[in-house]
Write an enzyme that holds these catalytic residues in place. Structure first.
Site, short mmCIF file in Angstrom:
data_model
loop_
_atom_site.label_atom_id
_atom_site.label_comp_id
_atom_site.label_asym_id
_atom_site.label_seq_id
_atom_site.Cartn_x
_atom_site.Cartn_y
_atom_site.Cartn_z
CG ASN A 1 1.01 -6.98 6.20
OD1 ASN A 1 1.67 -7.88 6.64
ND2 ASN A 1 -0.26 -7.43 5.64
CG HIS B 1 0.05 4.14 3.97
ND1 HIS B 1 -0.23 3.16 4.91
CD2 HIS B 1 -1.11 3.78 3.27
CE1 HIS B 1 -1.18 2.31 4.69
NE2 HIS B 1 -1.70 2.91 3.39
CB ALA C 1 -1.07 -0.01 1.18
#
Length: 263
Positions: A186, A216, A120
């Site tokens: 992850n 993120h 991601a």
């Protein structure tokens, strides 16, 4: 025509299967024993649905995992011991030192390779390059909605029903984050593997009731300069815990299996 084996057929697996390059055929699909008949009926005879690696008597050109850390523990060593290439999206499983050692041993014995997929986040290529010449600090921050944190250990750290503003509920290392939040962190493990390692990469996790995306960021510093990356990704409609970009990173690995020019 190259051949693909996929581990898992949930929201991410279905997304990946729908976007495979034309030159790569899904030939084997690994699911739990209870789902074999159901999934086989859905996909038809062109795909062989299995519950164990040992049932495959040919060699896929690529194996991709889309099933979570438990699937890495259950099937990873068998894949690698056969000399196959395993693309991992559940990179957080590698935070478990014992598992990492067993996977490395299987890969060395059989000639297999592990591809830790970007998932991601973007920028892991630059981070890995910086590591080669003086990377000094890395901070990964993840921010998601309360819905995206439900069903995770975050529920024991903060009341997701009453939070009214962005709130950091976890600070620690990438190893701690990946092991405590296996379905959500992850990316922290991927950033760590690309950079300073599991124990020297700092992580902050935040719940944000105003967010409709998974956010993120990476902040890294070193002799190379400073790297700052922010990404706001849409979750898959069928699973708010899964980033659409994570699924697309698996598709990219599949395309690399067939392309002659790799970027």
């Amino acid at each position: 025509m190259k051949q693909l084996m996929m581990i898992g057929f949930g929201a991410m697996g279905r997304e990946v299967a729908s976007l495979l390059p034309a030159e790569l055929a899904l030939k084997w699909l690994l699911v739990s024993p209870a789902r074999v008949d159901e999934v086989q009926a859905e996909l038809g005879p062109s795909v062989r649905v299995l519950s164990d690696i040992d049932e495959c008597d040919q060699a896929p050109d690529l194996v991709v995992e889309c099933a979570g850390q438990g699937a890495v523990r259950e099937h990873g060593a068998k894949v690698l011991a056969r000399g196959w290439t395993l693309g991992l999206i559940s990179v957080g499983a590698l935070a478990d030192d014992e598992l990492m050692l067993s996977l490395r041993a299987a890969a060395q014995q059989g000639g297999g390779r592990i591809l830790a997929l970007a998932g991601a986040i973007a920028g892991v290529d630059g981070l890995a390059a910086a590591r080669e010449g003086g990377l000094e600090s890395v901070l990964y921050s993840g921010r998601k909605s309360p819905q995206s944190w439900r069903g995770s250990p975050a529920e024991a750290l903060i009341d997701l029903d009453t939070v009214t503003e962005p709130t950091v509920f976890f600070r620690g290392t990438a190893r701690e984050a990946a092991l405590r939040f296996p379905a959500n962190a992850n990316v922290a493990a991927t950033v760590a593997l690309a950079g300073l390692g599991m124990d020297n990469t700092r992580v902050e996790l935040t719940v944000d009731p105003a967010s409709s995306t998974n956010k993120h960021s990476i902040l890294a510093q070193g002799r190379f300069g400073e790297l700052s990356i922010e990404l706001s990704g849409q979750p898959l409609a069928s699973n708010p815990k899964t980033s659409t970009l994570a699924a697309l990173s698996v598709v990219r690995a599949c395309r690399h299996c067939t392309d002659t020019v790799l970027i």
